[in-house]
Motif scaffolding. Structure first.
Motif, short mmCIF file in Angstrom:
data_model
loop_
_atom_site.label_atom_id
_atom_site.label_comp_id
_atom_site.label_asym_id
_atom_site.label_seq_id
_atom_site.Cartn_x
_atom_site.Cartn_y
_atom_site.Cartn_z
N ALA A 67 0.84 -1.20 0.00
CA ALA A 67 0.00 0.00 0.00
C ALA A 67 0.87 1.25 0.00
CB ALA A 67 -0.91 0.00 1.22
N ARG A 68 0.31 2.32 -0.47
CA ARG A 68 0.97 3.61 -0.41
C ARG A 68 0.88 4.14 1.02
NH1 ARG A 68 1.99 8.22 -0.41
NH2 ARG A 68 1.65 10.16 -1.38
N SER A 69 1.92 4.82 1.43
CA SER A 69 1.93 5.47 2.75
C SER A 69 2.81 6.71 2.64
CB SER A 69 2.49 4.53 3.81
OG SER A 69 2.64 5.21 5.04
N ASP A 70 2.44 7.76 3.34
CA ASP A 70 3.27 8.96 3.35
C ASP A 70 4.59 8.74 4.08
OD1 ASP A 70 1.39 10.42 1.90
OD2 ASP A 70 0.38 11.14 3.70
N SER A 71 4.64 7.72 4.90
CA SER A 71 5.83 7.40 5.68
C SER A 71 6.68 6.35 4.98
CB SER A 71 5.43 6.90 7.06
OG SER A 71 6.53 6.31 7.71
N ALA A 72 7.91 6.71 4.64
CA ALA A 72 8.82 5.74 4.02
C ALA A 72 9.09 4.56 4.96
CB ALA A 72 10.13 6.43 3.63
N LEU A 73 9.20 4.83 6.25
CA LEU A 73 9.44 3.75 7.22
C LEU A 73 8.25 2.79 7.29
CD1 LEU A 73 11.22 5.64 10.13
CD2 LEU A 73 12.23 4.10 8.45
N HIS A 74 7.06 3.33 7.19
CA HIS A 74 5.86 2.49 7.22
C HIS A 74 5.83 1.58 5.99
CE1 HIS A 74 1.26 2.47 8.14
NE2 HIS A 74 1.89 1.48 8.73
N ARG A 75 6.09 2.16 4.82
CA ARG A 75 6.14 1.35 3.58
C ARG A 75 7.22 0.28 3.70
NH1 ARG A 75 6.05 6.42 1.21
NH2 ARG A 75 8.23 6.20 0.62
N GLN A 76 8.37 0.66 4.23
CA GLN A 76 9.45 -0.31 4.38
C GLN A 76 9.03 -1.46 5.27
OE1 GLN A 76 13.78 0.81 4.98
NE2 GLN A 76 13.26 0.06 7.02
#
Length: 154
Positions: A67-76
């Motif tokens: 999913a897309r997320s504004d947080s790079a850490l969340h996406r990671q």
């Protein structure tokens, strides 16, 4: 605790050391699985629907959809969780008879994983999240080392 031992063994087995880049991890997983590994963001996948990422496996490649997320850490973290399932060998050889009828064009392994995703408190999901956390720590350590974070902030 069995999960902690399993996760520690998995980290050691990667032979990446204490710190590493995400690209190093992706290459290692790809090499060990002897297949192409692609990570793809799906703009239409919404975490509010309860699905952050999905691992699809075919004979030729592994694909992690996230999913897309504004947080790079969340996406990671989404991606690391799916990589952890691969590293831990979760679902290897699983079959799903009901899935054959409901989803005949999707490989059996993928059907089984899709149909089990609601069990977030299972030992398998806990182990995958624990390994994802350890992988994230290794990546963070690499970023801090490259930026001299410790030298600057002590």
């Amino acid at each position: 605790m069995k999960i902690e031992q399993t996760v520690s063994a998995a980290v050691a087995g990667l032979e990446l050391g204490n710190t590493f880049a995400l690209d190093d991890l992706l290459h290692t997983v790809q090499d060990r699985r002897h297949r192409r590994l692609r990570v793809v963001e799906l703009a239409d996948l919404d975490t509010h629907d309860g699905l952050c990422a999905l691992w699809l496996s075919t004979d030729a490649e592994d694909v992690v959809l996230h999913a897309r997320s504004d947080s790079a850490l969340h996406r990671q973290q989404f991606v690391l969780h799916e990589l952890a399932h691969m590293i831990l060998g979760h679902g290897e050889g699983d079959g799903c008879a009901v899935g054959e009828v409901l989803l005949p064009n999707i490989p059996p392994y993928t059907r089984g994983r899709l149909l089990r995703r609601q069990d977030l408190d299972s030992e398998t999901e806990i182990a995958a999240e624990s390994l994802a956390d350890r992988l994230a720590a290794g990546i963070r350590g690499s970023v801090f080392a490259e930026s001299r974070y410790s030298e600057i902030f002590g």
